[in-house]
Design a protein around this motif. Sequence first.
Motif, PDB file in Angstrom:
ATOM      1  N   GLY A  36       0.633  -1.240  -0.033  1.00  0.00           N
ATOM      2  CA  GLY A  36       0.016   0.049   0.179  1.00  0.00           C
ATOM      3  C   GLY A  36       0.880   1.355  -0.239  1.00  0.00           C
ATOM      4  O   GLY A  36       0.362   2.345  -0.332  1.00  0.00           O
ATOM      5  N   HIS A  37       2.141   1.159   0.305  1.00  0.00           N
ATOM      6  CA  HIS A  37       2.996   2.533   0.510  1.00  0.00           C
ATOM      7  C   HIS A  37       3.381   2.559  -0.860  1.00  0.00           C
ATOM      8  O   HIS A  37       3.943   1.601  -1.739  1.00  0.00           O
ATOM      9  N   ILE A  38       3.397   3.837  -1.446  1.00  0.00           N
ATOM     10  CA  ILE A  38       3.866   4.310  -2.766  1.00  0.00           C
ATOM     11  C   ILE A  38       4.999   5.511  -2.820  1.00  0.00           C
ATOM     12  O   ILE A  38       4.653   6.515  -2.248  1.00  0.00           O
ATOM     13  N   HIS A  71       9.514   9.133  -4.964  1.00  0.00           N
ATOM     14  CA  HIS A  71      11.040   9.242  -5.148  1.00  0.00           C
ATOM     15  C   HIS A  71      11.881   8.808  -3.763  1.00  0.00           C
ATOM     16  O   HIS A  71      11.277   8.610  -2.574  1.00  0.00           O
ATOM     17  N   PHE A 123      10.689   5.367   5.674  1.00  0.00           N
ATOM     18  CA  PHE A 123       9.729   5.794   4.537  1.00  0.00           C
ATOM     19  C   PHE A 123       9.224   7.127   5.242  1.00  0.00           C
ATOM     20  O   PHE A 123       8.650   7.275   6.173  1.00  0.00           O
ATOM     21  N   THR A 145       4.853  11.934   2.986  1.00  0.00           N
ATOM     22  CA  THR A 145       4.537  13.429   2.500  1.00  0.00           C
ATOM     23  C   THR A 145       3.282  13.926   2.878  1.00  0.00           C
ATOM     24  O   THR A 145       3.069  15.141   2.962  1.00  0.00           O
ATOM     25  N   LEU A 200       8.289   6.102   8.805  1.00  0.00           N
ATOM     26  CA  LEU A 200       8.193   4.850   9.288  1.00  0.00           C
ATOM     27  C   LEU A 200       9.596   4.178   8.911  1.00  0.00           C
ATOM     28  O   LEU A 200      10.294   4.255   8.059  1.00  0.00           O
ATOM     29  N   LEU A 210      11.523   0.789   7.588  1.00  0.00           N
ATOM     30  CA  LEU A 210      11.413  -0.309   6.533  1.00  0.00           C
ATOM     31  C   LEU A 210      12.179  -1.525   6.843  1.00  0.00           C
ATOM     32  O   LEU A 210      13.203  -1.501   7.678  1.00  0.00           O
ATOM     33  N   PHE A 248      12.749   7.106   1.828  1.00  0.00           N
ATOM     34  CA  PHE A 248      11.692   7.155   0.510  1.00  0.00           C
ATOM     35  C   PHE A 248      10.722   8.185   0.806  1.00  0.00           C
ATOM     36  O   PHE A 248      10.211   8.292   2.059  1.00  0.00           O
ATOM     37  N   PHE A 249      10.203   8.807  -0.232  1.00  0.00           N
ATOM     38  CA  PHE A 249       9.149   9.760   0.017  1.00  0.00           C
ATOM     39  C   PHE A 249       7.959   9.571  -0.771  1.00  0.00           C
ATOM     40  O   PHE A 249       8.182   9.149  -1.991  1.00  0.00           O
ATOM     41  N   GLY A 250       6.719   9.343  -0.279  1.00  0.00           N
ATOM     42  CA  GLY A 250       5.703   9.232  -0.971  1.00  0.00           C
ATOM     43  C   GLY A 250       4.391   9.051   0.075  1.00  0.00           C
ATOM     44  O   GLY A 250       4.362   9.922   1.122  1.00  0.00           O
ATOM     45  N   LYS A 251       3.398   8.387  -0.228  1.00  0.00           N
ATOM     46  CA  LYS A 251       2.497   8.238   0.675  1.00  0.00           C
ATOM     47  C   LYS A 251       2.064   6.796   1.250  1.00  0.00           C
ATOM     48  O   LYS A 251       2.473   5.951   0.691  1.00  0.00           O
ATOM     49  N   CYS A 252       1.978   6.732   2.644  1.00  0.00           N
ATOM     50  CA  CYS A 252       1.753   5.483   3.253  1.00  0.00           C
ATOM     51  C   CYS A 252       0.484   5.043   2.886  1.00  0.00           C
ATOM     52  O   CYS A 252      -0.341   5.494   2.249  1.00  0.00           O
ATOM     53  N   CYS A 253       0.351   3.517   3.210  1.00  0.00           N
ATOM     54  CA  CYS A 253      -0.864   2.947   2.667  1.00  0.00           C
ATOM     55  C   CYS A 253      -2.138   3.566   3.297  1.00  0.00           C
ATOM     56  O   CYS A 253      -3.255   3.658   2.684  1.00  0.00           O
ATOM     57  N   ASN A 269      -2.773   6.654   1.116  1.00  0.00           N
ATOM     58  CA  ASN A 269      -3.511   6.129  -0.226  1.00  0.00           C
ATOM     59  C   ASN A 269      -4.849   5.933  -0.132  1.00  0.00           C
ATOM     60  O   ASN A 269      -5.674   6.163  -1.097  1.00  0.00           O
TER      61      ASN A 269
END
Lengths: 128, 128
Positions: free
Chosen positions: A105-107, A110, B80, B83, B89, B91, B115-120, B123
């Motif tokens: 689920g994590h995306i 970058h 992780f 953002t 979190l 990993l 890592f940068f992005g959105k967690c589950c 999302n």
Amino acid sequence: MSGTRHSTQRDAILTLLRSTKTHPTAEWVYFSLKEDFPSLGIATVYRNLKLFEKQGLVQRIDVGDGYDHYDADISQHYHFHCTSCRQVLDLDMPKLEFDSCLPEGHIAEHHQLVFFGKCCKCNEEQCS
Amino acid sequence: MSGTRHSTQRDAILTLLRSTKTHPTAEWVYFSLKEDFPSLGIATVYRNLKLFEKQGLVQRIDVGDGYDHYDADISQHYHFHCTSCRQVLDLDMPKLEFDSCLPEGHIAEHHQLVFFGKCCKCNEEQCS
DNA sequence: CCCATAAATGATAATGATTATCATTTACAA
DNA sequence: TTGTAAATGATAATCATTATCATTTATGGG
């Protein structure tokens, strides 16, 4: 009507960023351009660096030294931060595919990989 | 005679850090301990976090959000940063061996991968 | 147990990179 | 050429972190 207008200062900042591999800070950009643009304000530098980042023209690199560094090379690459001379260097290293390692689920959009240590020069000079 | 003395506040800060996986900031530690230590000063928190880092008891994590995060898990691991919800979190990912990729003469003491992005959760919730 | 003393604390001022404000200047479309 | 809104430059404000300093506290020696 909203849009972006041309500005000599903005061009100069981006051109300077693209001419170096040293991943400069806002302050460095400011003093470097002061010679050619004596009237340049530090706020303009910060403003445009933020703008470039938002536009995806540059990437911001945070190595934890208290300064935002900017890199006009937006290709995927990694960095080495010499804790002795404080420089940030590019690494020639293939992009590593980590996405399959992320939790369900994590995306990740970058990722940033920074090595900390001493560069070859500082190792030779026995810097403390 | 120089040395380190025992301090209740210091113990409490380290104990708290070791009880969480949320990689807290100094401010979070401060407010969390305020209940049990109403007289606690914010400077003491900053002071001891820096001390722990120097002693190698904790690691500082900089994800570029303007805050220093601290992690009592000093084992080699990666992070992780969502953002959207701003969380950091852990990993579960094996340590990657990069040293052979570094330029001649460069010696890395450690490296940091974020890592940068959105967690589950973010999302699912369609956070912006 | 009681000091001496140096470490640790808490309150607060200082620091310093970055951001916001605002009056002035500038780009550019009509 | 001109109206306008974007961009600038000067400077104040912000805010996380660090430094200062008087007071409190830990700890080893007597």
